[in-house]
Write a protein that holds these residues in place. Structure first.
Motif, short mmCIF file in Angstrom:
data_model
loop_
_atom_site.label_atom_id
_atom_site.label_comp_id
_atom_site.label_asym_id
_atom_site.label_seq_id
_atom_site.Cartn_x
_atom_site.Cartn_y
_atom_site.Cartn_z
N LEU A 224 -46.29 -39.68 -43.19
CA LEU A 224 -45.91 -40.57 -44.28
C LEU A 224 -47.11 -41.33 -44.85
O LEU A 224 -46.97 -42.07 -45.82
CB LEU A 224 -44.86 -41.58 -43.81
CG LEU A 224 -43.47 -41.03 -43.52
CD1 LEU A 224 -42.55 -42.14 -43.05
CD2 LEU A 224 -42.89 -40.34 -44.75
N GLY A 225 -48.26 -41.15 -44.27
CA GLY A 225 -49.45 -41.81 -44.75
C GLY A 225 -50.57 -41.73 -43.73
O GLY A 225 -50.39 -41.22 -42.62
N HIS A 241 -52.37 -42.51 -37.64
CA HIS A 241 -51.23 -41.97 -38.37
C HIS A 241 -49.99 -42.79 -38.02
O HIS A 241 -49.96 -43.47 -36.98
CB HIS A 241 -51.03 -40.50 -38.03
CG HIS A 241 -52.24 -39.67 -38.32
ND1 HIS A 241 -53.04 -39.15 -37.33
CD2 HIS A 241 -52.82 -39.31 -39.50
CE1 HIS A 241 -54.04 -38.47 -37.87
NE2 HIS A 241 -53.93 -38.57 -39.18
N PRO A 242 -48.96 -42.75 -38.84
CA PRO A 242 -47.80 -43.62 -38.61
C PRO A 242 -46.98 -43.22 -37.39
O PRO A 242 -47.04 -42.08 -36.92
CB PRO A 242 -46.99 -43.47 -39.90
CG PRO A 242 -47.37 -42.13 -40.43
CD PRO A 242 -48.81 -41.95 -40.06
N GLU A 246 -38.96 -43.31 -40.38
CA GLU A 246 -38.88 -43.24 -41.83
C GLU A 246 -39.65 -44.34 -42.52
O GLU A 246 -39.62 -44.47 -43.74
CB GLU A 246 -37.40 -43.29 -42.27
CG GLU A 246 -36.57 -42.14 -41.70
CD GLU A 246 -35.12 -42.20 -42.14
OE1 GLU A 246 -34.75 -43.21 -42.79
OE2 GLU A 246 -34.36 -41.27 -41.84
N LYS A 247 -40.38 -45.16 -41.77
CA LYS A 247 -41.13 -46.26 -42.34
C LYS A 247 -42.62 -46.07 -42.04
O LYS A 247 -43.00 -45.60 -40.97
CB LYS A 247 -40.66 -47.60 -41.76
CG LYS A 247 -39.21 -47.95 -42.10
CD LYS A 247 -39.03 -48.21 -43.59
CE LYS A 247 -37.61 -48.63 -43.90
NZ LYS A 247 -37.42 -48.91 -45.36
N PRO A 248 -43.48 -46.46 -43.01
CA PRO A 248 -44.93 -46.35 -42.78
C PRO A 248 -45.43 -47.50 -41.90
O PRO A 248 -45.93 -48.52 -42.40
CB PRO A 248 -45.51 -46.42 -44.19
CG PRO A 248 -44.50 -47.19 -44.99
CD PRO A 248 -43.17 -46.87 -44.40
N VAL A 249 -45.30 -47.32 -40.60
CA VAL A 249 -45.75 -48.31 -39.62
C VAL A 249 -46.82 -47.66 -38.74
O VAL A 249 -46.58 -46.60 -38.16
CB VAL A 249 -44.58 -48.82 -38.76
CG1 VAL A 249 -45.09 -49.83 -37.73
CG2 VAL A 249 -43.50 -49.45 -39.63
N PHE A 250 -47.96 -48.31 -38.65
CA PHE A 250 -49.10 -47.76 -37.92
C PHE A 250 -49.47 -48.70 -36.77
O PHE A 250 -49.15 -49.89 -36.81
CB PHE A 250 -50.31 -47.61 -38.85
CG PHE A 250 -50.07 -46.72 -40.04
CD1 PHE A 250 -50.62 -45.45 -40.11
CD2 PHE A 250 -49.30 -47.16 -41.12
CE1 PHE A 250 -50.42 -44.63 -41.20
CE2 PHE A 250 -49.08 -46.36 -42.23
CZ PHE A 250 -49.65 -45.09 -42.26
N GLU A 251 -50.17 -48.16 -35.79
CA GLU A 251 -50.61 -48.96 -34.66
C GLU A 251 -52.07 -48.62 -34.36
O GLU A 251 -52.40 -47.46 -34.14
CB GLU A 251 -49.74 -48.69 -33.44
CG GLU A 251 -49.96 -49.65 -32.29
CD GLU A 251 -48.91 -49.50 -31.22
OE1 GLU A 251 -49.20 -49.81 -30.05
OE2 GLU A 251 -47.77 -49.08 -31.55
N LEU A 262 -59.84 -51.58 -44.21
CA LEU A 262 -58.98 -50.41 -44.04
C LEU A 262 -58.47 -49.93 -45.38
O LEU A 262 -58.34 -50.69 -46.34
CB LEU A 262 -57.83 -50.70 -43.07
CG LEU A 262 -56.66 -51.60 -43.51
CD1 LEU A 262 -55.62 -50.85 -44.36
CD2 LEU A 262 -55.96 -52.18 -42.27
N TRP A 263 -58.21 -48.63 -45.42
CA TRP A 263 -57.58 -48.00 -46.57
C TRP A 263 -56.30 -47.33 -46.11
O TRP A 263 -56.32 -46.52 -45.18
CB TRP A 263 -58.51 -46.96 -47.20
CG TRP A 263 -59.70 -47.53 -47.91
CD1 TRP A 263 -59.83 -47.82 -49.24
CD2 TRP A 263 -60.96 -47.88 -47.32
NE1 TRP A 263 -61.07 -48.32 -49.51
CE2 TRP A 263 -61.80 -48.38 -48.35
CE3 TRP A 263 -61.47 -47.83 -46.02
CZ2 TRP A 263 -63.11 -48.80 -48.12
CZ3 TRP A 263 -62.77 -48.27 -45.79
CH2 TRP A 263 -63.57 -48.74 -46.83
N ALA A 264 -55.21 -47.71 -46.72
CA ALA A 264 -53.92 -47.09 -46.42
C ALA A 264 -53.60 -46.08 -47.52
O ALA A 264 -53.49 -46.44 -48.70
CB ALA A 264 -52.82 -48.15 -46.34
N GLU A 265 -53.49 -44.81 -47.14
CA GLU A 265 -53.27 -43.74 -48.10
C GLU A 265 -51.80 -43.33 -48.10
O GLU A 265 -51.23 -43.02 -47.05
CB GLU A 265 -54.12 -42.52 -47.75
CG GLU A 265 -55.62 -42.74 -47.88
CD GLU A 265 -56.37 -41.46 -47.59
OE1 GLU A 265 -56.72 -40.73 -48.54
OE2 GLU A 265 -56.59 -41.18 -46.38
N PHE A 266 -51.23 -43.30 -49.31
CA PHE A 266 -49.86 -42.86 -49.47
C PHE A 266 -49.76 -41.91 -50.66
O PHE A 266 -50.46 -42.09 -51.67
CB PHE A 266 -48.92 -44.06 -49.70
CG PHE A 266 -48.91 -45.04 -48.56
CD1 PHE A 266 -48.31 -44.74 -47.35
CD2 PHE A 266 -49.52 -46.28 -48.71
CE1 PHE A 266 -48.32 -45.65 -46.30
CE2 PHE A 266 -49.53 -47.20 -47.67
CZ PHE A 266 -48.93 -46.89 -46.46
#
Length: 283
Positions: A224-225, A241-242, A246-251, A262-266
């Motif tokens: 998802l991103g 990676h997430p 179903e949600k774009p949640v990263f750790e 940081l750059w979050a790519e979607f």
């Protein structure tokens, strides 16, 4: 009677003299024997110390070896015109391209300018044994390239590779000092994305949750991103990676405190956008 007494005295003198002589020579021999025994003990002691020293040296050498880079794959990055070439070799200099596909690609190439303003996520293709190429449309300046791969068998450490574009020679002021920000909503194109961070500590994993307004993230390279993070000195690189769902949640885990970008790519409506954020990580 006098004769008998004289004989007795002579006999007594002979006995005493003989005993004295025996004691003298016996004592000397005993002293020499004790001295030799002491020398033997000292040799054994020195011998034991030399063996311990040898073991200690071996341990030190092992420690130095452990401190060296554990990467068994070397990556060379060169730019000619607008074509970037990445050559992979093993420690013997042999071509190496035994890679595992990660998120639909054998290689992810992250290129970031030293002022932390330019960001590109590229995917070089294999053109020959151990050689990959891609087009890179970069503005003039200094960049750092990170070759993100997963060798199937060998160990690999992802390190920064400097790339110069144009006549720019690189200066001290190219390295920026990031400032903390409090604006967590970013806009790219017609879209707004808000970042929520659960904590800013190196002591625990940092959860990065993104809320995308009026759009749903589409599958992008099997996820998802993607989130790419570097410290302000471009020494530390993190690509996460997430979580499943179903949600774009990263750790992410940060190894040291400091300023990070940081750059979050979607992928939104068929196009990929990169939303930049600055984080300050504390103890």
């Amino acid at each position: 009677m006098k004769k008998w007494i004289g004989s007795a005295l002579v006999y007594l003198l002979l006995v005493v003299g003989g005993y004295t002589a025996y004691s003298f020579y016996a004592g000397d021999d005993a002293t020499q024997s004790d001295g030799n025994h002491g020398d033997h003990q000292e040799e054994e002691k020195n011998g034991g110390n030399e063996e311990e020293g040898h073991d200690g040296g071996g341990h030190d050498e092992h420690g130095d070896h452990e401190g060296e880079s554990s990467s068994e794959v070397q990556a060379d990055v060169k730019l000619e015109g607008e074509e970037m070439t990445i050559t992979l070799t093993d420690l013997d200099g042999n071509p190496m391209d035994e890679l595992v596909v990660s998120h639909e690609k054998l290689m992810h190439l992250i290129v970031i300018s030293e002022d932390l303003e330019q960001f590109q996520h590229l995917h070089p293709e294999k053109v020959s044994e151990g050689v990959f190429t891609t087009d890179a449309d970069l503005e003039e300046g200094m960049y750092q390239a990170f070759v993100d791969i997963k060798p199937s068998e060998l160990e690999y450490v992802n390190e920064a590779h400097p790339v110069m574009v144009g006549e720019h020679g690189g200066h001290e002021d190219d390295h920026v000092h990031l400032e903390p920000e409090s604006q967590w909503t970013k806009e790219q194109g017609d879209y707004s994305v808000t970042l929520d961070v659960n904590n800013f500590s190196v002591k625990e994993n940092v959860v990065l949750s993104f809320e995308i307004e009026e759009a749903e993230p589409e599958d992008y390279l099997g996820a998802l991103g993607h989130v790419v993070v570097v410290d302000e000195g471009l020494d530390e690189f993190i690509h996460v990676h997430p979580r499943e769902g179903e949600k774009p949640v990263f750790e992410a885990h940060f190894s040291k405190p400091g300023m990070y970008k940081l750059w979050a790519e979607f992928k939104l409506n068929g196009k990929v956008y990169a939303f930049p954020y600055v984080l300050e990580i504390t103890e």
